[in-house]
Motif scaffolding. Structure first.
Motif, PDB file in Angstrom:
ATOM      1  N   GLN A   1      -8.925  -1.369  -6.035  1.00 54.25           N
ATOM      2  CA  GLN A   1     -10.108  -2.179  -5.338  1.00 54.25           C
ATOM      3  C   GLN A   1      -9.601  -3.693  -5.084  1.00 54.25           C
ATOM      4  O   GLN A   1      -9.947  -4.046  -4.029  1.00 54.25           O
TER       5      GLN A   1
ATOM      6  N   ALA B   1     -14.901  -2.556  -0.862  1.00 58.51           N
ATOM      7  CA  ALA B   1     -14.184  -1.798  -1.483  1.00 58.51           C
ATOM      8  C   ALA B   1     -14.800  -0.743  -2.139  1.00 58.51           C
ATOM      9  O   ALA B   1     -15.921  -0.879  -2.981  1.00 58.51           O
TER      10      ALA B   1
ATOM     11  N   ALA C   1      -7.638  -3.400  -1.802  1.00 59.28           N
ATOM     12  CA  ALA C   1      -8.184  -3.401  -1.054  1.00 59.28           C
ATOM     13  C   ALA C   1      -8.987  -4.591  -0.547  1.00 59.28           C
ATOM     14  O   ALA C   1      -8.971  -4.944   0.706  1.00 59.28           O
ATOM     15  N   ARG C   2      -9.574  -5.298  -1.310  1.00 62.28           N
ATOM     16  CA  ARG C   2     -10.348  -6.634  -0.974  1.00 62.28           C
ATOM     17  C   ARG C   2      -9.182  -7.620  -0.445  1.00 62.28           C
ATOM     18  O   ARG C   2      -9.350  -8.202   0.282  1.00 62.28           O
TER      19      ARG C   2
ATOM     20  N   TYR D   1      -1.578   4.708   7.210  1.00 64.10           N
ATOM     21  CA  TYR D   1      -2.001   5.252   5.821  1.00 64.10           C
ATOM     22  C   TYR D   1      -2.744   6.567   6.069  1.00 64.10           C
ATOM     23  O   TYR D   1      -2.850   7.472   5.176  1.00 64.10           O
TER      24      TYR D   1
ATOM     25  N   LEU E   1       0.729  -1.246  -0.104  1.00 63.98           N
ATOM     26  CA  LEU E   1       0.044  -0.140   0.001  1.00 63.98           C
ATOM     27  C   LEU E   1       0.926   1.198  -0.220  1.00 63.98           C
ATOM     28  O   LEU E   1       0.425   2.078  -0.328  1.00 63.98           O
TER      29      LEU E   1
ATOM     30  N   TRP F   1     -13.238   0.687   7.490  1.00 64.48           N
ATOM     31  CA  TRP F   1     -13.001  -0.898   7.507  1.00 64.48           C
ATOM     32  C   TRP F   1     -14.160  -1.472   6.947  1.00 64.48           C
ATOM     33  O   TRP F   1     -14.746  -2.489   7.751  1.00 64.48           O
TER      34      TRP F   1
ATOM     35  N   TRP G   1     -11.532   4.573   3.335  1.00 59.78           N
ATOM     36  CA  TRP G   1     -12.262   3.232   3.413  1.00 59.78           C
ATOM     37  C   TRP G   1     -11.510   2.380   4.423  1.00 59.78           C
ATOM     38  O   TRP G   1     -12.017   1.610   5.190  1.00 59.78           O
ATOM     39  N   ILE G   2     -10.053   2.654   4.706  1.00 63.75           N
ATOM     40  CA  ILE G   2      -9.458   1.968   5.639  1.00 63.75           C
ATOM     41  C   ILE G   2      -9.789   2.209   6.894  1.00 63.75           C
ATOM     42  O   ILE G   2     -10.068   1.379   7.967  1.00 63.75           O
TER      43      ILE G   2
ATOM     44  N   PHE H   1      -9.045   5.934  -0.601  1.00 60.90           N
ATOM     45  CA  PHE H   1      -8.596   4.852  -0.076  1.00 60.90           C
ATOM     46  C   PHE H   1      -8.428   5.009   1.498  1.00 60.90           C
ATOM     47  O   PHE H   1      -8.769   3.966   2.233  1.00 60.90           O
ATOM     48  N   THR H   2      -7.898   6.024   2.087  1.00 60.28           N
ATOM     49  CA  THR H   2      -7.437   6.080   3.626  1.00 60.28           C
ATOM     50  C   THR H   2      -9.061   6.039   4.412  1.00 60.28           C
ATOM     51  O   THR H   2      -9.077   5.494   5.270  1.00 60.28           O
TER      52      THR H   2
ATOM     53  N   LEU I   1      -6.631  -6.787   1.010  1.00 64.30           N
ATOM     54  CA  LEU I   1      -6.091  -6.397   2.454  1.00 64.30           C
ATOM     55  C   LEU I   1      -7.217  -6.895   3.390  1.00 64.30           C
ATOM     56  O   LEU I   1      -6.785  -7.502   4.399  1.00 64.30           O
TER      57      LEU I   1
END
Length: 455
Positions: A390, A381, A393-394, A426, A354, A377, A373-374, A370-371, A396
């Motif tokens: 994406q 994605a 992300a999946r 992140y 990442l 949680w 989304w992290i 992206f951040t 991860l």
């Protein structure tokens, strides 16, 4: 006695892309607030660069899959650990079963040897424990060694030579015993010089002194004296002791990684006058068994990594997998720590993957999304991300689910710490992301350039 070959793998050198930026201030200087200063001066130009058409953005997103902006080189390992096999599966398993049975027999004999050493001299007992630790066999005899060290700690060391006292100090400090450095005062001359008669005494004192703590002046003096003395004697020495001294001068023994030293020390121990054949055979067999396990662990990690790279289609640096695994192997090499090595290899690799996305493949808007989304949680994605991100992300989320499944119920609380670890990393990435992008776009890579721009 049969002989057993020791197979080893060494990481070959590779030419990495080399681009670095000095973002930290020099001593006494305050680091400037780069994004704000730069945007105030060049806000219009920055906004204009960000006003690109949707078609151009889509083209750039697709083109990222074909670019290698960090100049990642081809892996020196390839798919080695996916296909590695020592002979046929049947014969390999049969040999491994025999080796495991022989190791169990030798463990019983060496355990007796440790117990019997109570009747030997102090130096012989110290040497046995020291050799077992250098051969990475000590984890097999933790109880026996703890009992021996308790007795050694209470031993009277008056009248012993410098080598014995230094080895006694080294082992006890290594295992957390409180022993005073004043034991070395009797070896000091009136002029403050240590009475070391041989290179072996100098080396033992040098290694022991590196277990010193702040304010232990006599150990600081010992390091200075022994280092100077060993450097002066080194050109005139021959044999295995020469190599030991060279390695110690480069990295003192207490600071070296035991598992990476074990193979070399097996060869050294084989030529030692105090070598015990049972201990040597156990060391060789155990080392081979540990390597077989390490290869299986790397196969598991390599399959995970290969799946990620194929489906995301992003050119990540594949050698990082092996590098991260070797890092974890240095933290703990014991076979019982297999699960921890694999999990931490996954976690560190996820962080580096990442990191590449933030540095090389994502736009500022994509990385901010992206951040978010992290931090949320969310198992799904964001659809606004390009397909490659994406998938990352999946992957991860999937990897963390695999880790969660490996943990028993009483240990699942640890997943919260892992998620917070990723989220914190992140969040910092996206904080510094604008600064790095601006620097890259303007070919700024020195601290002086940054200072000129922010004055």
């Amino acid at each position: 006695m049969q002989s057993y070959a020791i197979t080893t793998f060494s990481l070959g050198p590779g030419a990495r892309g080399n681009m670095s930026f000095r973002l930290a201030a020099r001593p006494g200087e305050r680091r400037p607030s780069l994004p704000g200063c730069w945007q105030r001066r060049h806000g219009a130009a920055l906004l204009q660069r960000r006003r690109v058409s949707a078609e151009t953005q889509q083209h750039e997103a697709d083109d990222r899959l074909n670019r290698n902006p960090c100049d990642f080189y081809a892996s020196v390992w390839g798919d080695f650990f996916l296909h590695h096999c020592s002979g046929s599966a049947a014969s390999s398993q049969e040999q491994r079963t025999w080796m495991e049975g022989r190791v169990d027999d030798l463990k019983k004999e060496v355990a007796k040897l440790i117990a019997i050493s109570a009747t030997c001299s102090l130096l012989e007992r110290l040497n046995l424990i020291y050799q077992l630790e250098r051969l990475c066999l000590d984890y097999l005899f933790e109880t026996e060694i703890d009992v021996a060290l308790t007795e050694i700690h209470n031993a009277n060391i008056n009248g012993y030579d410098l080598h014995t006292v230094a080895l006694w100090f080294y082992l006890l400090r290594k295992h957390g015993y409180k022993v005073s450095p004043d034991v070395f005062e009797k070896f000091l001359d009136k002029d403050g010089t240590f009475q070391a008669k041989t290179p072996r005494e100098l080396l033992s004192l040098y290694n022991a002194a590196h277990f010193g703590t702040n304010g232990e002046i006599i150990l600081d003096k010992a390091i200075h004296f022994t280092k100077r003395s060993l450097e002066s004697k080194l050109p005139y020495l021959v044999g295995s002791l020469t190599h030991e001294i060279q390695c110690a001068l480069e990295i003192p023994l207490p600071r070296r990684v035991a598992i990476y030293e074990a193979q070399v020390y097996i060869s050294t121990y084989e030529e030692d006058a105090t070598m015990n054949k049972m201990v040597l055979e156990l060391a060789k067999l155990n080392f081979n068994l540990m390597q077989l396990q390490y290869q299986q662990e790397l196969e598991t990690a390599t399959r995970w990594w290969t799946d990620l790279q194929i489906h995301s289609r992003l050119p990540f640096a594949r050698d990082r997998l092996v590098e991260c695994y070797l890092w974890m192997l240095g933290v703990y090499y014991e076979p019982t720590c297999s699960r921890g090595r694999i999990i931490l290899t996954f976690v560190i690799n996820i962080a580096t993957i990442l990191d590449d996305i933030y540095d090389s493949f994502g736009t500022l808007e994509e990385c901010e999304l992206f951040t978010q989304w992290i931090e949320s949680w969310d198992p799904n994605a964001p659809h606004d991300l390009p397909e490659c991100m994406q998938y990352a992300a999946r992957k991860l989320m999937e990897s963390y689910q695999i880790i969660d499944n490996e943990l028993p119920p009483k240990e699942k609380y640890r997943m919260t710490y892992l998620r917070n670890f990723v989220s914190d990393i992140y969040h910092l990435y996206v904080m510094y992301f604008p600064s790095l992008k601006i620097l890259l776009e303007n070919n700024i890579n020195t601290f002086d350039d940054i200072c000129l721009l922010t004055q």
